[in-house]
Design an enzyme around this catalytic site. Structure first.
Site, short mmCIF file in Angstrom:
data_model
loop_
_atom_site.label_atom_id
_atom_site.label_comp_id
_atom_site.label_asym_id
_atom_site.label_seq_id
_atom_site.Cartn_x
_atom_site.Cartn_y
_atom_site.Cartn_z
N ASP A 1 -0.07 4.48 -0.12
CA ASP A 1 -0.77 5.72 0.26
C ASP A 1 0.16 6.76 0.89
OD1 ASP A 1 -3.12 4.49 -0.45
OD2 ASP A 1 -3.84 4.20 1.60
N HIS A 2 1.07 6.27 1.76
CA HIS A 2 1.82 7.23 2.54
C HIS A 2 3.01 7.84 1.80
CE1 HIS A 2 -0.98 6.84 5.66
NE2 HIS A 2 -0.78 5.55 5.76
N ARG B 1 -7.00 12.78 1.28
CA ARG B 1 -5.89 13.26 2.12
C ARG B 1 -4.52 12.80 1.62
NH1 ARG B 1 -6.95 9.90 7.64
NH2 ARG B 1 -8.97 10.87 7.42
N GLU C 1 -8.61 0.36 -2.62
CA GLU C 1 -9.33 0.34 -1.34
C GLU C 1 -10.27 1.53 -1.33
OE1 GLU C 1 -7.52 1.04 2.64
OE2 GLU C 1 -6.33 -0.64 1.92
N GLY D 1 1.16 -1.32 4.42
CA GLY D 1 1.46 0.03 3.97
C GLY D 1 2.38 0.79 4.89
N HIS D 2 1.80 1.31 5.98
CA HIS D 2 2.48 2.32 6.79
C HIS D 2 3.87 1.89 7.25
CE1 HIS D 2 3.28 4.74 10.44
NE2 HIS D 2 2.76 5.71 9.69
N HIS E 1 -3.54 -4.52 7.95
CA HIS E 1 -3.68 -3.38 8.85
C HIS E 1 -2.77 -3.53 10.05
CE1 HIS E 1 -5.26 0.25 10.55
NE2 HIS E 1 -5.85 0.45 9.39
N GLY E 2 -1.84 -2.60 10.17
CA GLY E 2 -0.97 -2.55 11.34
C GLY E 2 0.19 -3.53 11.33
N THR F 1 -6.78 6.36 10.35
CA THR F 1 -6.70 5.29 9.36
C THR F 1 -7.97 4.47 9.52
OG1 THR F 1 -5.38 3.39 8.61
CG2 THR F 1 -5.38 3.82 10.96
N THR F 2 -8.17 3.47 8.65
CA THR F 2 -9.39 2.67 8.72
C THR F 2 -9.51 2.04 10.11
OG1 THR F 2 -8.88 2.09 6.43
CG2 THR F 2 -10.71 0.92 7.47
N ASN G 1 0.86 -1.18 0.00
CA ASN G 1 0.00 0.00 0.00
C ASN G 1 0.91 1.25 0.00
OD1 ASN G 1 -1.36 2.28 1.09
ND2 ASN G 1 -3.01 0.97 1.83
N ARG H 1 3.42 18.90 1.33
CA ARG H 1 4.01 20.11 0.80
C ARG H 1 3.45 20.52 -0.56
NH1 ARG H 1 8.84 21.51 3.42
NH2 ARG H 1 8.85 23.28 2.02
N HIS I 1 -5.65 3.66 -1.45
CA HIS I 1 -6.96 3.98 -0.87
C HIS I 1 -7.33 5.39 -1.31
CE1 HIS I 1 -9.54 4.13 3.09
NE2 HIS I 1 -10.24 4.47 2.01
N ARG J 1 -9.46 8.02 -0.62
CA ARG J 1 -10.39 8.43 0.44
C ARG J 1 -11.26 9.59 -0.05
NH1 ARG J 1 -8.84 6.53 5.79
NH2 ARG J 1 -10.50 7.91 6.43
N GLU K 1 -10.68 -9.46 3.28
CA GLU K 1 -9.43 -9.09 3.95
C GLU K 1 -9.73 -9.01 5.43
OE1 GLU K 1 -7.08 -5.95 2.21
OE2 GLU K 1 -6.30 -5.37 4.18
N1 PXP Z 1 -5.82 -3.02 4.46
C1 PXP Z 1 -6.78 -2.10 4.62
C2 PXP Z 1 -8.17 -2.46 4.28
C3 PXP Z 1 -6.46 -0.81 5.05
O1 PXP Z 1 -7.44 0.12 5.21
C4 PXP Z 1 -5.13 -0.47 5.28
C5 PXP Z 1 -4.76 0.94 5.65
O2 PXP Z 1 -4.97 1.76 4.55
C6 PXP Z 1 -4.16 -1.47 5.10
C7 PXP Z 1 -4.54 -2.75 4.72
C8 PXP Z 1 -2.72 -1.22 5.35
O3 PXP Z 1 -2.56 -0.94 6.70
P1 PXP Z 1 -1.18 -0.37 7.23
O4 PXP Z 1 -0.95 0.92 6.53
O5 PXP Z 1 -1.39 -0.26 8.70
O6 PXP Z 1 -0.14 -1.41 6.86
#
Ligand code: PXP
Length: 237
Positions: free
Chosen positions: A8-9, A48, A69, A211-212, A189-190, A99-100, A6, A17, A42, A44, A150
């Protein structure tokens, strides 16, 4: 076990910026070259991090299957039906959340989800539902005939010790329930390099969406090394 990265970040840093860099598509290409199996973004409602143009650019600018997502809102559903990602993962979305937070309430939103699932299925897009490891929610996902789910691992990742073991047991049962119904089981997630091994007792895991922690690690060691580190750890599953 497959890795969906992922990105996103990467866009979070760019949006901080308003610059043109760093480019999430470039990050996706590096993850692909390092052996990742899919890319997740994702889009959103508040835009963001990932922007509409990023989703279109991901479609053609990087080589991996694209998982979009998204919340089940009419505006985002229309965008998805135009972009045609390989997969969509429907998630609950609240404006104020960092976050979600938690999985979908498939039972409460059954009709709205059924409507979107049918539209995506007709468009040739695979639909995944992001859900907590709750037998009632999984049963509802089975009734919706989605090909994949998921499992939300966020609570498992936040807890320690006995509480994490209790979450683990729920995830094991949920994976078994979905797999027995012929549903592909993904999770996310996480997850990070420290907690991932604790998830390994969960059977039937197909794809992890991360992702993060991976993007944070990439700040230190680069996208290629961060992706490879995660894949190396996942190879122990
Ligand atoms: N899966 C879903 C459905 C999510 O919403 C997210 C966060 O965007 C992730 C996976 C990835 O989570 P993380 O960024 O904590 O790894």
């Amino acid at each position: 076990m497959f890795l969906g990265v992922n990105v996103d970040h990467v866009a979070t840093v760019r949006q901080a910026r308003g610059t043109a860099y760093p480019d999430p598509v470039e990050a996706a290409c590096l993850a692909a070259a390092a052996g990742a199996h899919g890319i997740t973004v994702h889009l959103r409602e508040d835009r963001r991090h990932i922007q509409d143009a990023d989703v279109w650019a991901m479609r053609t600018g990087q080589p991996l299957p694209l998982n979009l997502e998204m919340g089940n809102s009419p505006e985002i559903v229309e965008i998805a039906l135009n972009v045609l990602p390989d997969e969509v993962c429907l998630v609950p979305e609240k404006r104020q959340e960092l976050t979600t937070e938690g999985g979908l309430d498939v039972v409460a939103q059954y009709e709205a989800l059924e409507n979107s699932c049918c539209r995506f299925r007709d468009a040739g897009i695979e639909v995944s539902l992001f859900i907590d490891p709750d037998p009632v929610q999984i049963e509802a996902a089975i009734s919706l005939r989605v090909p994949l789910i998921e499992l939300h691992t966020g609570t498992f990742c936040e807890r320690q010790g006995q509480e994490r073991q209790a979450c683990l047991r729920e995830l094991v049962r949920a994976a078994e329930q979905a797999h027995a119904a012929g549903i592909q089981v993904n999770a996310g997630h996480g997850l990070n390099l420290e907690n991932l091994r604790d998830l390994f007792p969960v059977p039937h895991l197909h794809t992890l969406n991360i992702g993060h922690s991976l993007i944070a690690r990439a700040l230190m060691v680069g996208m290629t090394a961060a992706t490879k580190e995660m894949l190396d750890l996942m190879s122990e599953y």
